[in-house]
Design a protein around this motif. Sequence first.
Motif, PDB file in Angstrom:
ATOM      1  N   UNK A  44       0.831  -1.212   0.000  1.00 42.85           N
ATOM      2  CA  UNK A  44       0.000   0.000   0.000  1.00 42.85           C
ATOM      3  C   UNK A  44       0.864   1.260   0.000  1.00 42.85           C
ATOM      4  N   UNK A  45       1.931   1.235   0.823  1.00 38.36           N
ATOM      5  CA  UNK A  45       2.759   2.442   0.966  1.00 38.36           C
ATOM      6  C   UNK A  45       3.705   2.650  -0.220  1.00 38.36           C
ATOM      7  N   UNK A  46       4.091   1.580  -0.871  1.00 34.80           N
ATOM      8  CA  UNK A  46       5.090   1.671  -1.944  1.00 34.80           C
ATOM      9  C   UNK A  46       4.453   2.247  -3.219  1.00 34.80           C
ATOM     10  N   UNK A  50       1.583  -0.937  -8.177  1.00 43.35           N
ATOM     11  CA  UNK A  50       0.294  -0.491  -8.722  1.00 43.35           C
ATOM     12  C   UNK A  50      -0.800  -1.545  -8.539  1.00 43.35           C
ATOM     13  N   UNK A  51      -0.406  -2.814  -8.537  1.00 38.19           N
ATOM     14  CA  UNK A  51      -1.371  -3.907  -8.423  1.00 38.19           C
ATOM     15  C   UNK A  51      -0.747  -5.003  -7.560  1.00 38.19           C
ATOM     16  N   UNK A  52      -1.592  -5.705  -6.806  1.00 37.11           N
ATOM     17  CA  UNK A  52      -1.118  -6.847  -6.015  1.00 37.11           C
ATOM     18  C   UNK A  52      -1.745  -8.118  -6.589  1.00 37.11           C
ATOM     19  N   UNK A  53      -0.941  -9.158  -6.725  1.00 37.71           N
ATOM     20  CA  UNK A  53      -1.474 -10.474  -7.121  1.00 37.71           C
ATOM     21  C   UNK A  53      -1.284 -11.428  -5.946  1.00 37.71           C
ATOM     22  N   UNK A  90      -9.291  -8.461   6.006  1.00 42.03           N
ATOM     23  CA  UNK A  90      -9.865  -8.581   4.669  1.00 42.03           C
ATOM     24  C   UNK A  90     -10.433  -7.236   4.204  1.00 42.03           C
ATOM     25  N   UNK A  91     -10.843  -6.376   5.168  1.00 46.80           N
ATOM     26  CA  UNK A  91     -11.216  -4.999   4.792  1.00 46.80           C
ATOM     27  C   UNK A  91     -10.005  -4.263   4.224  1.00 46.80           C
ATOM     28  N   UNK A  92      -8.825  -4.533   4.804  1.00 47.29           N
ATOM     29  CA  UNK A  92      -7.603  -3.904   4.286  1.00 47.29           C
ATOM     30  C   UNK A  92      -7.366  -4.338   2.837  1.00 47.29           C
ATOM     31  N   UNK A  93      -7.590  -5.631   2.558  1.00 44.78           N
ATOM     32  CA  UNK A  93      -7.447  -6.125   1.179  1.00 44.78           C
ATOM     33  C   UNK A  93      -8.417  -5.371   0.264  1.00 44.78           C
ATOM     34  N   UNK A  94      -9.668  -5.283   0.715  1.00 46.76           N
ATOM     35  CA  UNK A  94     -10.705  -4.680  -0.137  1.00 46.76           C
ATOM     36  C   UNK A  94     -10.457  -3.184  -0.354  1.00 46.76           C
ATOM     37  N   UNK A  95      -9.913  -2.522   0.666  1.00 49.81           N
ATOM     38  CA  UNK A  95      -9.766  -1.058   0.594  1.00 49.81           C
ATOM     39  C   UNK A  95      -8.302  -0.630   0.504  1.00 49.81           C
ATOM     40  N   UNK A  96      -7.482  -1.430  -0.148  1.00 51.89           N
ATOM     41  CA  UNK A  96      -6.049  -1.140  -0.218  1.00 51.89           C
ATOM     42  C   UNK A  96      -5.752   0.121  -1.037  1.00 51.89           C
TER      43      UNK A  96
END
Length: 260
Positions: A44-46, A50-53, A90-96
Amino acid sequence: MNYETLLFSKHDGIAFISINRPSKLNALNLTVFEELEACLEEARKDKGVRVVILSGEGERAFAAGADISELATLDAIQGKEASHRGQELFDLVENLGKPVIAAIRGYALGGGCELAMACTLRIASEDARLGQPEVKIGIIPGYGGSQRLARLVGKGRAMEIILAGEPITAHEAYRIGLVNHVVPAKDLLATAESLARQIMANAPLAVRFAMESVSHGMEMTQQEGLRLEASLFGLCCATEDMKEGTRAFLEKRSPKFSGK
Ligand code: COA
């Protein structure tokens, strides 16, 4: 940094996170949760990411659920806390603020299916099996599954998957809208990466605001959602990338986005 239960690497704008407990079908224990949170925060900070897999190591599972050996000892208070902990992660995943693509091979059951559902997009291999089998062991989905599944596939289908507890095939998951694509296992990561690169070609802030508009808008009435959309549309108009994107179109050239 080395992790005990995850593999984490960054390459050309994509952060790859893979759950690495294949002998336990990548079951989600407390260490996976801690390490997943650390990786997500770093992604998130980096600004270069741009995208996480997100995937699972081995051929058999994305993740076969919360670690049942940890669940077995929970009392009521600990159970509520454990559920909150999973929901927050999982909220962190959804709202990254960046798209997270789940690349699902093999089992995505219980917490594994809930983790995939918190992701922005889901790609499954043909051998994937998705489900919420919690009632078979006397519990209910506790990491958001009873909420996100109904929102993704509708109440009736969610009820059947959760109450019968039987996993569904990748093709059935595709038919009901639980996954975006089904591909041969050998093409899974390449397909996820190609989708990531398509997204990365677009204006970063527009991608972020579009995710926010869809995700937060779904929690509102349509009128509130439309107001949110208008505000975010307005914010896009204040970006350099909007000027560049529209100018590039009119000048018949490819845009060069700066993320500003
Ligand atoms: N928690 C902890 N360990 C798990 C696990 C979980 N959710 N899912 C699988 N494992 C472990 C098994 O205990 C086994 O470990 P062992 O070799 O040390 O005994 C290993 O992973 C392989 O699983 P196994 O059950 O032997 O494989 P299988 O091919 O016979 O069955 C499943 C695969 C997915 C059908 C079966 O593992 C299963 O039902 N898992 C639990 C699914 C679940 O209920 N998830 C929701 C939890 S809330």
